[in-house]
Design a protein around this motif. Structure first.
Motif: not given
Length: 219
Positions: A23-24, A26, A46, A189-191
């Motif tokens: 899941s990303k 933000h 998250y 955004d990062i996973v």
């Protein structure tokens, strides 16, 4: 029957873990400073969890998003100094400011020493992060012209690597005086999985670990 139930339970756990790690997150960072005076807001979203940290108030707030409503579940004040302490220390504000400025200058020397590790990590960031209209404006002067030049060169190198990913850095070097003034608006955004990989890479860099420890202690 028991075996089938265990398999179903195991599949549910595996799917849940995969959802969590892929899941990303933000992240939104608004930050301003003039030398040691900081102000800003860091927001992390998250799934249904939202974490906000107010730098000026030094307050951490944890929220839950439920059915289009936001519910605050925890507020943590990280500033342990009360108003009495502040009034007692009012006569030493100038000395404290000088000490903070010295700490910042030492911190930037550590940044210069960790240049190779920093640039290696920065080169990896565009592979896992896409910035969204992210901008940094920075006026940088360290009184020491040589140190100003070294740190400016590092920032230019970072900016060149991150520009294709959408992060724009406007840097104005200032010589002959101590000035660190910035204005940042960064969204990305990062996973979770990529975030974990980035953390592992950072842990393997001893000079970068040392720099991060100093940053944490300074904060």
């Amino acid at each position: 029957m028991l075996f089938e139930l265990l398999m179903v339970f195991l599949i549910i756990i595996i799917v849940s873990v995969l959802i969590l790690i892929f899941s990303k997150i933000h992240i939104d960072i608004l930050f301003k400073n003039s030398n040691s005076n900081f102000n800003g807001l860091i927001t992390i979203n998250y799934l249904i969890v939202q974490i906000k940290y107010n730098l000026k108030k030094q307050q951490l707030k944890i929220n839950l998003h439920l059915k289009n409503k936001t519910k605050t579940i925890k507020i943590i004040n990280t500033n342990k100094q009360d108003e009495t302490d502040k009034s007692e220390n009012s006569n030493t504000d100038e000395t404290q400011q000088d000490d903070k400025d010295k700490e910042i200058k030492q911190l930037l020397k550590d940044v210069s020493n960790a240049k190779v590790d920093i640039l290696e990590i920065v080169a990896y960031i565009p592979k896992i992060i896409k910035f969204n209209n992210a901008k940094i404006q920075l006026n940088l002067g360290l009184a020491d012209s040589e140190l100003t030049t070294k740190v400016t060169a590092i920032i230019y190198s970072i900016g060149a690597v991150l520009y294709p990913a959408g992060l724009y850095i406007k840097l104005i070097p200032v010589y002959g005086e101590f000035r660190i003034k910035s204005n940042m608006d960064i969204k990305f955004d990062i996973v979770i999985f990529n975030c974990l990989k980035l953390i592992v890479k950072i842990i393997r860099k001893p000079k970068l670990r040392k720099l991060i420890k100093k940053l944490i202690s300074y904060a």
